[in-house]
Design an enzyme around this catalytic site. Structure first.
Site, PDB file in Angstrom:
ATOM      1  N   MET A  35      -9.190   0.431 -10.357  1.00 21.00           N
ATOM      2  CA  MET A  35     -10.442   1.165 -10.125  1.00 21.00           C
ATOM      3  C   MET A  35     -10.237   2.246  -9.055  1.00 21.00           C
ATOM      4  O   MET A  35     -11.203   2.768  -8.500  1.00 21.00           O
ATOM      5  CB  MET A  35     -11.547   0.198  -9.730  1.00 21.00           C
ATOM      6  N   LEU A  38      -6.355   3.763  -4.281  1.00 18.57           N
ATOM      7  CA  LEU A  38      -5.111   2.989  -4.358  1.00 18.57           C
ATOM      8  C   LEU A  38      -4.518   2.670  -2.991  1.00 18.57           C
ATOM      9  O   LEU A  38      -4.600   3.468  -2.062  1.00 18.57           O
ATOM     10  CB  LEU A  38      -4.092   3.759  -5.204  1.00 18.57           C
ATOM     11  N   GLY A  41      -0.988  -2.514  -2.558  1.00 19.07           N
ATOM     12  CA  GLY A  41      -1.095  -3.587  -3.567  1.00 19.07           C
ATOM     13  C   GLY A  41      -1.004  -3.001  -4.969  1.00 19.07           C
ATOM     14  O   GLY A  41      -0.248  -3.489  -5.821  1.00 19.07           O
ATOM     15  N   HIS A  42      -1.781  -1.932  -5.215  1.00 15.32           N
ATOM     16  CA  HIS A  42      -1.722  -1.272  -6.524  1.00 15.32           C
ATOM     17  C   HIS A  42      -0.323  -0.690  -6.772  1.00 15.32           C
ATOM     18  O   HIS A  42       0.229  -0.786  -7.868  1.00 15.32           O
ATOM     19  CB  HIS A  42      -2.715  -0.115  -6.588  1.00 15.32           C
ATOM     20  N   LYS A 154      -4.054 -11.375  -6.583  1.00  9.99           N
ATOM     21  CA  LYS A 154      -5.196 -11.208  -5.667  1.00  9.99           C
ATOM     22  C   LYS A 154      -6.511 -11.561  -6.384  1.00  9.99           C
ATOM     23  O   LYS A 154      -7.386 -12.200  -5.823  1.00  9.99           O
ATOM     24  CB  LYS A 154      -5.200  -9.766  -5.158  1.00  9.99           C
ATOM     25  N   VAL A 181      -0.270  -8.480  -2.264  1.00 12.90           N
ATOM     26  CA  VAL A 181       0.307  -7.742  -1.135  1.00 12.90           C
ATOM     27  C   VAL A 181      -0.679  -7.840   0.033  1.00 12.90           C
ATOM     28  O   VAL A 181      -1.885  -7.608  -0.135  1.00 12.90           O
ATOM     29  CB  VAL A 181       0.577  -6.269  -1.510  1.00 12.90           C
ATOM     30  N   LEU A 189      -4.644  -6.801   0.881  1.00 14.13           N
ATOM     31  CA  LEU A 189      -5.058  -5.405   0.745  1.00 14.13           C
ATOM     32  C   LEU A 189      -6.129  -5.303  -0.339  1.00 14.13           C
ATOM     33  O   LEU A 189      -6.055  -5.966  -1.360  1.00 14.13           O
ATOM     34  CB  LEU A 189      -3.863  -4.523   0.378  1.00 14.13           C
ATOM     35  N   SER A 191      -9.279  -2.235  -1.794  1.00 17.46           N
ATOM     36  CA  SER A 191      -9.954  -0.938  -1.612  1.00 17.46           C
ATOM     37  C   SER A 191     -11.199  -1.103  -0.750  1.00 17.46           C
ATOM     38  O   SER A 191     -11.611  -0.176  -0.064  1.00 17.46           O
ATOM     39  CB  SER A 191     -10.332  -0.349  -2.968  1.00 17.46           C
TER      40      SER A 191
HETATM   41  P1  AMP Z   1      -8.764  -3.030  -8.510  1.00 18.84           P
HETATM   42  O1  AMP Z   1      -8.522  -1.583  -8.367  1.00 18.84           O
HETATM   43  O2  AMP Z   1      -9.266  -3.689  -7.269  1.00 18.84           O
HETATM   44  O3  AMP Z   1      -9.566  -3.367  -9.751  1.00 18.84           O
HETATM   45  O4  AMP Z   1      -7.337  -3.690  -8.748  1.00 18.84           O
HETATM   46  C1  AMP Z   1      -6.485  -3.227  -9.764  1.00 18.84           C
HETATM   47  C2  AMP Z   1      -5.317  -4.189  -9.888  1.00 18.84           C
HETATM   48  O5  AMP Z   1      -4.631  -4.241  -8.641  1.00 18.84           O
HETATM   49  C3  AMP Z   1      -5.752  -5.618 -10.215  1.00 18.84           C
HETATM   50  O6  AMP Z   1      -4.802  -6.193 -11.099  1.00 18.84           O
HETATM   51  C4  AMP Z   1      -5.717  -6.293  -8.863  1.00 18.84           C
HETATM   52  O7  AMP Z   1      -5.508  -7.684  -8.930  1.00 18.84           O
HETATM   53  C5  AMP Z   1      -4.512  -5.587  -8.232  1.00 18.84           C
HETATM   54  N1  AMP Z   1      -4.568  -5.689  -6.775  1.00 18.84           N
HETATM   55  C6  AMP Z   1      -5.581  -5.326  -5.953  1.00 18.84           C
HETATM   56  N2  AMP Z   1      -5.272  -5.626  -4.680  1.00 18.84           N
HETATM   57  C7  AMP Z   1      -4.043  -6.189  -4.694  1.00 18.84           C
HETATM   58  C8  AMP Z   1      -3.167  -6.720  -3.686  1.00 18.84           C
HETATM   59  N3  AMP Z   1      -3.507  -6.739  -2.403  1.00 18.84           N
HETATM   60  N4  AMP Z   1      -1.977  -7.229  -4.082  1.00 18.84           N
HETATM   61  C9  AMP Z   1      -1.611  -7.230  -5.390  1.00 18.84           C
HETATM   62  N5  AMP Z   1      -2.391  -6.744  -6.386  1.00 18.84           N
HETATM   63  C10 AMP Z   1      -3.584  -6.239  -6.043  1.00 18.84           C
END
Ligand code: AMP
Length: 288
Positions: A35, A38, A41-42, A154, A181, A189, A191
């Site tokens: 989403m 970034l 983690g991303h 996460k 991460v 981590l 957003s």
């Molecule tokens: P989001 O943008 O929050 O929807 O996350 C997109 C992808 O990044 C999803 O698969 C999340 O699980 C992964 N993600 C978000 N934060 C982390 C993190 N700290 N460590 C590893 N993956 C993450």
């Protein structure tokens, strides 16, 4: 070292389909749905995709179907230019950043069988959230047509649900789990961390500290004792409002009465820290 590829930015779903067809000739396509806003983690997901696939796509789509609170959707950070720069540096080949209208044109969201995996934790706290996630991930897969898709541990429940649906519906994609991460002090981590004040940012480490306290008791003390240890840590930060704190089966995510014979369990937490609701989890293993 090879120079990083130029990032192609695509907003039209039909162009994503054509891009995918063109690049599949080079081997499997890796995909990282996000989403945006970034962080490391991303980017770790992008690195893992890069090491497994010759071509990597990432998507940025703030999915309205998975937000329960319209204010949360409105406040969700958006910074496409900066994200595109980070993706290019990370060696990503394509950024799919569709408009909401393009994704939802001629599309009626379906209801998926989530195998009861949404019964606990984020499910009751965020009604309709996981149906929204699965619907949009299905749309993104439909356009990008990846061979492998990388998701973070996460969001453990999301990952488990997507693995279940992909397997049940025989989606032609391998779902690859990637470890969480964390910042040096343990905070996962996210957003959403950007919206924490410096004090709240420090307080937020309580989630990880509680999970660690639970991990110390895992498979040695009773699950109730592990929970009590986690609750005591959460109570040390009275400004933090716990939504749930739990030990669950690693496969079914059902609450535990005793440690599973499989040796696979998980500690989960969700809590409100200032203006932000945070989630985190830790895998629990025998002899950790
Ligand atoms: P989001 O943008 O929050 O929807 O996350 C997109 C992808 O990044 C999803 O698969 C999340 O699980 C992964 N993600 C978000 N934060 C982390 C993190 N700290 N460590 C590893 N993956 C993450």
């Amino acid at each position: 070292m090879e120079p990083a590829p130029i990032l192609e930015i695509i907003t039209e779903p039909s162009h994503a389909v054509a891009w995918s067809a063109r690049h599949r000739r080079n081997g499997p396509i890796g995909f990282v749905p996000t989403m945006g806003a970034l962080h490391e983690g991303h980017l770790e997901l992008v690195h893992r995709a890069r090491s497994a696939c010759p071509t990597v796509a990432c998507s940025i789509f703030v999915n309205p179907l998975q937000f329960n609170d319209p204010r949360d959707l409105e406040r969700y950070p958006r910074r496409l230019q900066e994200d595109a720069r980070l993706l290019e540096q990370a060696g990503c080949h394509m950024l799919f950043a569709p408009e909401k209208e393009a994704i939802f044109a001629d599309f009626t969201p379906g209801t998926y069988d989530l195998g009861g995996l949404d019964r606990h934790w984020e499910g009751p706290s965020r009604p309709g959230h996981f149906q929204g996630v699965v619907n949009v991930v299905e749309r993104l897969f439909h356009y990008v047509r990846p061979d492998m898709a990388f998701f973070g541990e996460k969001d453990r429940q999301q990952l488990t649900i997507l693995q279940h649906v992909a397997q049940r519906l025989r989606w032609p994609v391998t779902i690859v789990p990637c470890p969480t991460v964390r910042a040096a002090d343990g905070l996962a981590l996210s957003s959403r961390n950007q919206r924490l004040s410096p004090d709240e940012r420090e307080t937020a480490t309580v989630l990880y500290r509680a999970l660690q306290a639970m991990a110390e008791k895992a498979f040695s003390a009773h699950p109730e004792e592990a929970l009590a240890a986690g609750r005591a840590v959460m109570a040390s930060e009275p400004s933090v409002v716990t939504d749930y704190l739990a030990v669950a089966d690693g496969a079914t995510l059902a609450p535990l009465e005793d440690w599973p014979a499989s040796g696979r369990a998980v500690a989960l937490v969700a809590a409100q820290v200032g203006p932000v609701r945070l989630i985190d989890n830790l895998t629990l293993e025998v002899g950790q």
